[in-house]
Design a protein around this motif. Sequence first.
Motif, short mmCIF file in Angstrom:
data_model
loop_
_atom_site.label_atom_id
_atom_site.label_comp_id
_atom_site.label_asym_id
_atom_site.label_seq_id
_atom_site.Cartn_x
_atom_site.Cartn_y
_atom_site.Cartn_z
N PHE A 36 10.04 -5.49 -6.59
CA PHE A 36 9.44 -4.15 -6.23
C PHE A 36 8.60 -3.26 -7.12
O PHE A 36 7.95 -2.30 -6.75
CB PHE A 36 10.77 -3.27 -6.00
CG PHE A 36 11.82 -4.08 -5.00
CD1 PHE A 36 11.36 -3.69 -3.77
CD2 PHE A 36 12.79 -4.81 -5.29
CE1 PHE A 36 12.44 -4.22 -2.73
CE2 PHE A 36 13.85 -5.24 -4.47
CZ PHE A 36 13.49 -5.21 -2.97
N LYS A 37 8.68 -3.63 -8.46
CA LYS A 37 7.90 -3.03 -9.44
C LYS A 37 6.24 -3.28 -9.06
O LYS A 37 5.46 -2.53 -9.26
CB LYS A 37 8.07 -3.74 -10.84
CG LYS A 37 7.34 -3.19 -11.88
CD LYS A 37 7.81 -3.94 -13.08
CE LYS A 37 6.93 -3.48 -14.33
NZ LYS A 37 7.26 -4.45 -15.77
N TYR A 38 6.03 -4.35 -8.30
CA TYR A 38 4.88 -4.99 -8.05
C TYR A 38 4.46 -4.54 -6.57
O TYR A 38 3.43 -5.05 -6.00
CB TYR A 38 4.31 -6.23 -8.58
CG TYR A 38 4.43 -6.51 -9.93
CD1 TYR A 38 3.52 -5.96 -10.95
CD2 TYR A 38 5.59 -7.04 -10.58
CE1 TYR A 38 3.62 -6.26 -12.22
CE2 TYR A 38 5.62 -7.24 -12.08
CZ TYR A 38 4.64 -6.81 -12.73
OH TYR A 38 4.89 -6.88 -14.23
N LYS A 39 5.35 -4.13 -6.02
CA LYS A 39 5.37 -3.71 -4.40
C LYS A 39 4.87 -4.84 -3.51
O LYS A 39 4.08 -4.94 -2.78
CB LYS A 39 4.36 -2.58 -4.38
CG LYS A 39 4.92 -1.29 -4.92
CD LYS A 39 3.85 -0.07 -4.88
CE LYS A 39 4.29 1.01 -5.27
NZ LYS A 39 3.70 2.30 -5.03
N PHE A 60 0.81 -21.18 -2.08
CA PHE A 60 1.65 -19.99 -2.74
C PHE A 60 0.72 -18.88 -2.41
O PHE A 60 -0.53 -18.69 -2.72
CB PHE A 60 2.01 -19.99 -4.13
CG PHE A 60 2.96 -21.06 -4.41
CD1 PHE A 60 4.21 -20.99 -4.44
CD2 PHE A 60 2.51 -22.49 -4.68
CE1 PHE A 60 5.18 -21.90 -4.60
CE2 PHE A 60 3.46 -23.40 -5.04
CZ PHE A 60 4.84 -23.17 -4.99
N ASN A 61 1.33 -17.90 -1.62
CA ASN A 61 0.64 -16.52 -1.71
C ASN A 61 1.74 -15.36 -1.36
O ASN A 61 2.74 -15.47 -1.03
CB ASN A 61 -0.31 -16.73 -0.61
CG ASN A 61 0.08 -16.48 0.83
OD1 ASN A 61 0.77 -15.80 1.17
ND2 ASN A 61 -0.27 -17.70 1.48
N PHE A 62 1.07 -14.23 -1.93
CA PHE A 62 2.20 -12.72 -1.88
C PHE A 62 1.13 -11.65 -1.51
O PHE A 62 -0.04 -11.73 -1.92
CB PHE A 62 2.88 -12.68 -2.90
CG PHE A 62 2.37 -12.57 -4.17
CD1 PHE A 62 2.12 -11.22 -4.44
CD2 PHE A 62 1.96 -13.59 -4.96
CE1 PHE A 62 1.54 -11.01 -5.87
CE2 PHE A 62 1.44 -13.35 -6.26
CZ PHE A 62 1.19 -12.12 -6.55
N LYS A 63 1.61 -10.87 -0.52
CA LYS A 63 1.07 -9.62 -0.40
C LYS A 63 1.46 -8.46 -1.44
O LYS A 63 2.82 -8.30 -1.27
CB LYS A 63 1.10 -9.38 1.12
CG LYS A 63 0.13 -7.82 1.32
CD LYS A 63 0.32 -7.71 2.75
CE LYS A 63 -0.36 -6.47 3.03
NZ LYS A 63 -1.91 -6.46 3.19
N THR A 64 0.79 -7.72 -2.09
CA THR A 64 1.12 -6.73 -2.92
C THR A 64 0.48 -5.35 -2.42
O THR A 64 -0.75 -5.53 -2.16
CB THR A 64 1.07 -7.06 -4.16
OG1 THR A 64 1.61 -6.11 -5.14
CG2 THR A 64 -0.59 -7.47 -4.76
N LEU A 65 0.93 -4.23 -2.70
CA LEU A 65 0.53 -3.17 -2.35
C LEU A 65 0.09 -2.42 -3.82
O LEU A 65 -0.67 -1.27 -3.56
CB LEU A 65 1.50 -2.05 -1.60
CG LEU A 65 1.90 -2.43 -0.70
CD1 LEU A 65 3.06 -1.29 0.03
CD2 LEU A 65 0.86 -2.54 0.66
N ASN A 92 -6.90 -16.90 -5.75
CA ASN A 92 -7.98 -16.00 -4.91
C ASN A 92 -7.14 -14.65 -5.01
O ASN A 92 -5.82 -14.66 -4.65
CB ASN A 92 -8.08 -16.54 -3.52
CG ASN A 92 -9.37 -15.59 -2.80
OD1 ASN A 92 -10.05 -14.94 -3.64
ND2 ASN A 92 -9.30 -15.89 -1.68
N SER A 93 -7.76 -13.61 -4.89
CA SER A 93 -7.41 -12.21 -4.84
C SER A 93 -8.05 -11.41 -3.80
O SER A 93 -9.31 -11.42 -4.23
CB SER A 93 -6.99 -11.64 -6.07
OG SER A 93 -6.56 -10.09 -5.77
N ASN A 94 -7.56 -11.06 -2.54
CA ASN A 94 -8.35 -10.53 -1.42
C ASN A 94 -7.74 -9.57 -0.67
O ASN A 94 -6.73 -9.95 -0.01
CB ASN A 94 -9.13 -11.53 -0.60
CG ASN A 94 -10.01 -11.10 0.36
OD1 ASN A 94 -10.52 -9.83 0.26
ND2 ASN A 94 -10.39 -11.60 1.44
N LYS A 95 -7.90 -8.18 -0.74
CA LYS A 95 -7.23 -7.15 -0.16
C LYS A 95 -5.83 -7.27 -0.34
O LYS A 95 -5.07 -7.14 0.60
CB LYS A 95 -7.57 -7.25 1.38
CG LYS A 95 -9.25 -7.04 1.65
CD LYS A 95 -9.49 -7.28 3.14
CE LYS A 95 -11.02 -6.85 3.39
NZ LYS A 95 -11.55 -7.11 4.60
N GLY A 96 -5.28 -7.56 -1.31
CA GLY A 96 -4.06 -7.37 -1.75
C GLY A 96 -3.12 -8.57 -1.63
O GLY A 96 -1.86 -8.76 -1.63
#
Length: 129
Positions: A36-39, A60-65, A92-96
Amino acid sequence: MMGIFYHYPLQKKWLLNEVTTKATFIESPLVYGEAFKYKIIRLTPSKMNFEVKKNEEVNFNFKTLKNVPLNKVSLIFYLGNKEIPFNTYNRNSNKGIISFKNKFKWKGFYDVHLKIKEDIVATYSIRVN
């Protein structure tokens, strides 16, 4: 001094938009409060326990706000008290959405942890055949 706690019944308005079944909830990765700290709002793989073949590529991937530097994301396991990072690739990092891949080179059972900065945010249990 003891506080007073009230029980409020679960209401549909408090749930996320996505339909979550009991089975989906039970099979999900173990997610810690630091997520939750990293949304973080979505993780893949979506199951905590899964099997792969030796040298099979796992995404592996995750979406973060929140803005998370790619170099602060790692996949680790513990050997005794020693923290061992996996050599992930295709980072890779792209649009969150942050993604990377890993191949498990040895057969066995692994408890792997998604780590952001100094915080463990999720855990997976992987059997490699």
